[in-house]
Design an enzyme around this catalytic site. Structure first.
Site, mmCIF file in Angstrom:
data_model
loop_
_atom_site.group_PDB
_atom_site.id
_atom_site.type_symbol
_atom_site.label_atom_id
_atom_site.label_comp_id
_atom_site.label_asym_id
_atom_site.label_seq_id
_atom_site.Cartn_x
_atom_site.Cartn_y
_atom_site.Cartn_z
ATOM 1 N N ASP A 34 0.859 -1.197 0.000
ATOM 2 C CA ASP A 34 0.000 0.000 0.000
ATOM 3 C C ASP A 34 0.890 1.241 0.000
ATOM 4 O O ASP A 34 1.979 1.217 0.580
ATOM 5 C CB ASP A 34 -0.889 0.005 1.251
ATOM 6 C CG ASP A 34 -2.196 0.759 1.052
ATOM 7 O OD1 ASP A 34 -3.264 0.139 1.172
ATOM 8 O OD2 ASP A 34 -2.140 1.976 0.761
ATOM 9 N N LYS B 276 -4.167 5.655 -13.113
ATOM 10 C CA LYS B 276 -2.880 4.930 -13.144
ATOM 11 C C LYS B 276 -2.954 3.617 -12.364
ATOM 12 O O LYS B 276 -2.443 2.597 -12.816
ATOM 13 C CB LYS B 276 -1.757 5.824 -12.588
ATOM 14 C CG LYS B 276 -1.284 6.856 -13.611
ATOM 15 C CD LYS B 276 -0.215 7.765 -13.047
ATOM 16 C CE LYS B 276 1.130 7.076 -12.914
ATOM 17 N NZ LYS B 276 2.153 8.008 -12.374
ATOM 18 N N LYS C 102 1.625 -13.506 -13.257
ATOM 19 C CA LYS C 102 2.140 -14.304 -14.385
ATOM 20 C C LYS C 102 3.518 -14.857 -14.048
ATOM 21 O O LYS C 102 3.798 -16.043 -14.210
ATOM 22 C CB LYS C 102 2.207 -13.407 -15.623
ATOM 23 C CG LYS C 102 2.877 -14.039 -16.830
ATOM 24 C CD LYS C 102 2.770 -13.098 -18.031
ATOM 25 C CE LYS C 102 3.686 -13.561 -19.150
ATOM 26 N NZ LYS C 102 4.884 -12.716 -19.276
ATOM 27 N N GLY D 267 1.360 -8.814 -14.001
ATOM 28 C CA GLY D 267 2.725 -9.252 -14.329
ATOM 29 C C GLY D 267 3.315 -10.083 -13.200
ATOM 30 O O GLY D 267 3.963 -11.108 -13.428
ATOM 31 N N ASP E 85 3.977 2.135 -4.210
ATOM 32 C CA ASP E 85 2.953 2.461 -5.200
ATOM 33 C C ASP E 85 2.947 1.306 -6.214
ATOM 34 O O ASP E 85 3.975 1.038 -6.837
ATOM 35 C CB ASP E 85 3.351 3.787 -5.872
ATOM 36 C CG ASP E 85 2.359 4.235 -6.925
ATOM 37 O OD1 ASP E 85 1.562 3.410 -7.412
ATOM 38 O OD2 ASP E 85 2.388 5.439 -7.274
ATOM 39 N N TYR F 166 -12.520 6.556 -12.725
ATOM 40 C CA TYR F 166 -12.635 5.304 -11.946
ATOM 41 C C TYR F 166 -13.294 4.215 -12.792
ATOM 42 O O TYR F 166 -12.761 3.106 -12.924
ATOM 43 C CB TYR F 166 -13.466 5.585 -10.692
ATOM 44 C CG TYR F 166 -13.609 4.413 -9.750
ATOM 45 C CD1 TYR F 166 -12.499 3.851 -9.123
ATOM 46 C CD2 TYR F 166 -14.864 3.880 -9.461
ATOM 47 C CE1 TYR F 166 -12.638 2.785 -8.236
ATOM 48 C CE2 TYR F 166 -15.009 2.827 -8.570
ATOM 49 C CZ TYR F 166 -13.896 2.282 -7.961
ATOM 50 O OH TYR F 166 -14.035 1.233 -7.076
#
Ligand code: UDP
Length: 322
Positions: free
Chosen positions: A44, A104, A118, A115, A69, A158
């Site tokens: 977080d 973002k 995966k 990612g 982030d 959003y």
């Protein structure tokens, strides 16, 4: 050659990564996963999350926290079995103030979280939202409904970020074979909501507890359906453990108008507050209620906590905060 990843089934104690792990939902999810034997790594950046939500987990050997982030590359040097992507501002007031960060985290953040899944051979769950239905023209909302979103309106940042996130999850599933799950979360309430996040539950409860007027937007005829947080988290846990790649609505179908809800809060708090009417925000959905047939049939899930009981616990929590 990189070392071959262990398959999920080979690890006795599963490891879960929760993005947004210090948020309202992320922290409740962390509690449930720890209780069910997982190791939890919460990530977080505290933009809307709070250290107070996870302070009780400090010192727990199965809990680790990383301040980061999630739009930046997520590096973890341990096997991971489950990635729960919950990081995002979720209140209309928040995403009105930080629309770019909202876009973002929904796009780049989802990319990084996928990612990671995966790379680790982990199962991935996206916290999507009833907002992807926009101001819905189908009522109650089924998962087949494609939605009615104003891309350029104040809520577009959003709604569209979450719609993109769903598309990206499906692309990772189809192209890379990542096991993906998508939960569409309807209005949820409970302890650890931020007092000043602008959403209707903290707003009405704090106004009622302070004896201030409750601010009903518009005529208060718009509807929402509120799910208590423990019910929601149980549904999400079941979804992760199911085989459903298709999105699943999780929410409580008990629908009420915001005027009715304001009266309910006044009664539940025993407050003498009055009701005042304020302008309706742009693109505020007129009605919202989940159709939960899919959750019932695929997950054997339905909400159990009645509104009065959930509100009692929520009000107790807010009494310590106002
Ligand atoms: N609302 C209200 N008064 C407030 C805050 C919100 O009447 O002080 C209304 C808002 O217009 C919306 C509903 O309550 O119709 C739920 O708003 P919230 O911000 O909780 O979330 P949303 O469901 O719109 O994402």
């Amino acid at each position: 050659m990189p070392a071959k990843k262990k398959p999920a089934s080979a690890t006795k104690q599963p490891t879960s990564v929760i993005t947004g792990g210090a948020g309202f939902l992320g922290s409740h999810l962390a509690d449930l996963l720890l209780a069910r034997g997982h190791k939890v790594i919460a990530i977080d950046n505290f933009v809307t999350g709070s250290v107070d939500n996870i302070a009780h987990l400090g010192g727990n050997p199965n809990f680790k926290f990383i301040q980061q982030d999630v739009t930046e590359f997520i590096f973890l040097d341990v096997p991971v079995n489950f990635v729960w992507h919950f990081a995002s501002p979720a209140s209309p007031i928040d995403y009105l103030e930080i629309p770019i960060q909202t876009l973002k985290v929904g796009s780049l953040g989802t990319h990084k979280a996928l990612g990671l899944a995966k790379n680790k051979g982990a199962r991935f769950l996206l916290a999507s939202t009833s907002e992807i239905y926009g101001d819905p023209l189908v009522h109650p909302q089924t998962e087949e409904y494609w939605g009615n979103v104003n891309t350029i309106g104040p809520r577009g940042c959003y709604d569209e970020a979450k719609r993109f996130a769903e598309a990206l999850a499906m692309a990772y599933h189809r192209e890379h074979g990542v096991e993906t799950r998508i939960v569409r979360i309807f209005n949820t309430y409970g302890p650890r909501m931020r007092l000043n996040d602008g959403r209707v539950v903290p707003a009405f409860v704090s106004q009622a507890l302070k004896g201030k007027p409750l601010t009903v937007f518009g005529q208060g005829t718009q509807t929402r359906s509120f799910c208590y947080v423990s019910d929601l988290i149980e549904g999400i846990y079941r979804l992760m453990n199911s085989s459903s790649v298709d999105p699943v609505n999780i929410g409580n179908p008990h629908e009420m108008s915001m005027l009715e809800f304001a009266r309910e809060i006044i009664e539940a708090t025993g407050s003498r507050s009055k009701i005042v009417f304020k302008p309706l925000p742009q693109d505020d959905p007129k009605q919202r209620r989940p159709n939960i047939t899919r959750a019932k049939t695929k997950l054997g899930w339905e909400p159990k906590v009645p509104l009065k009981e959930g509100l009692k616990k929520t009000i107790e929590y807010f009494r310590t905060k106002v």
